[in-house]
Scaffold this active site. Sequence first.
Site: not given
Length: 381
Positions: A37, A193, A336, A363
Amino acid sequence: MNIKSIKEMGDIKGKKVIVRFDFNVPIQDGKVVDDLRIKKSLQTLSFLRNAGAKTIIISHIEAKDGSTITLEPVADYLKILAPLNFVKDFLNKDIASVAVDAMNNGDVVLFENLRLSKGEKKNDLDFSAYLASFGDMYVNDAFSVSHREHASVVGVPKLLPHYAGFNLIEEIENLNSVANPERPFLFILGGAKFETKMPLIQKFIDKADSIFVGGALMNNFFKEQGLNVGKSLVSEGTFNLVELSKSPKVILPIDVVVKTVDGSSHVKFVQEVSDTDWIVDVGPASVEKLAPVIFGAKLILWNGPMGNYEEGFKGQTLGIAKLIVDSGVNAVLGGGDTTAAVASLGLDGDSDRNTIFVSTGGGAMLEYLLNETLPGIDALK
């Protein structure tokens, strides 16, 4: 795209530009251990410095347990690349103002962790106004937090002329490529998830030519098919996966890596999983089954690891990453652990044969793929 690029800012020499980067990076022993990042922010940072702007960087950072930590290791990392002043007590107006007022053209200031203020997550108007008071313009170059309606993402751009940084634009352009993809188009989905990723499967069942499901997501497919998943992680609820799994587009693993009660790991066919097993990765035969699909694809979209990456079960995630590079196919990757796998193999970026775009978002990437916009992007329109 209907948002203004950083290139459209005009003459910014001497202007105070507030830039929202995402420097929420892993820290170990006070050092940055994954700088993706940060590297993705450098084009925007260099552009502003070279143009003579006074750049005020705002960001946040959290520990793995979600606790607030300091951005100081990031400041130390950045100081190697560009001189900057790290302002720890930025919530003190007098201290922050002195630091900003002392800036010369081309200087950089980094404020401490935004989440030291409760107003950041609450998108508090007063906190947005406080941040905006230090700048003449605002730039969002933090795609990976642009799904959050936080003060620094959606509040500040309401108060200042606003623009998109280079990384944000690059993220949008690459993710938009899957809206009208080259075919054959393969979607690889892993992680956990299921309830958050099921809408993506439903959306891409029409767009994709093939969807390979791995990670903990595959456990829900197995469970609804009546297979034993032992102690494996599954999402609560039922998702009508029996009918979905009958689609010729859906590819499920045929073997898995399981961890047993004694801590050892073994490869088993999915029909052989016992009550005491814990599924921790896709099996090698499943990756072999996927290989010709990868080599036959023109575009691959991949989000989420194939196994429990943090527990060291990286084998099939790394294997698929290597296959993608060897195939020469263009790919868009995110999440990630997925990006960590690619980075560990040195596979991100352009090669002679293909382009691999590594998204900074997990996300945010999923939400953008689903809704084709994000709150932080809407705030720039």
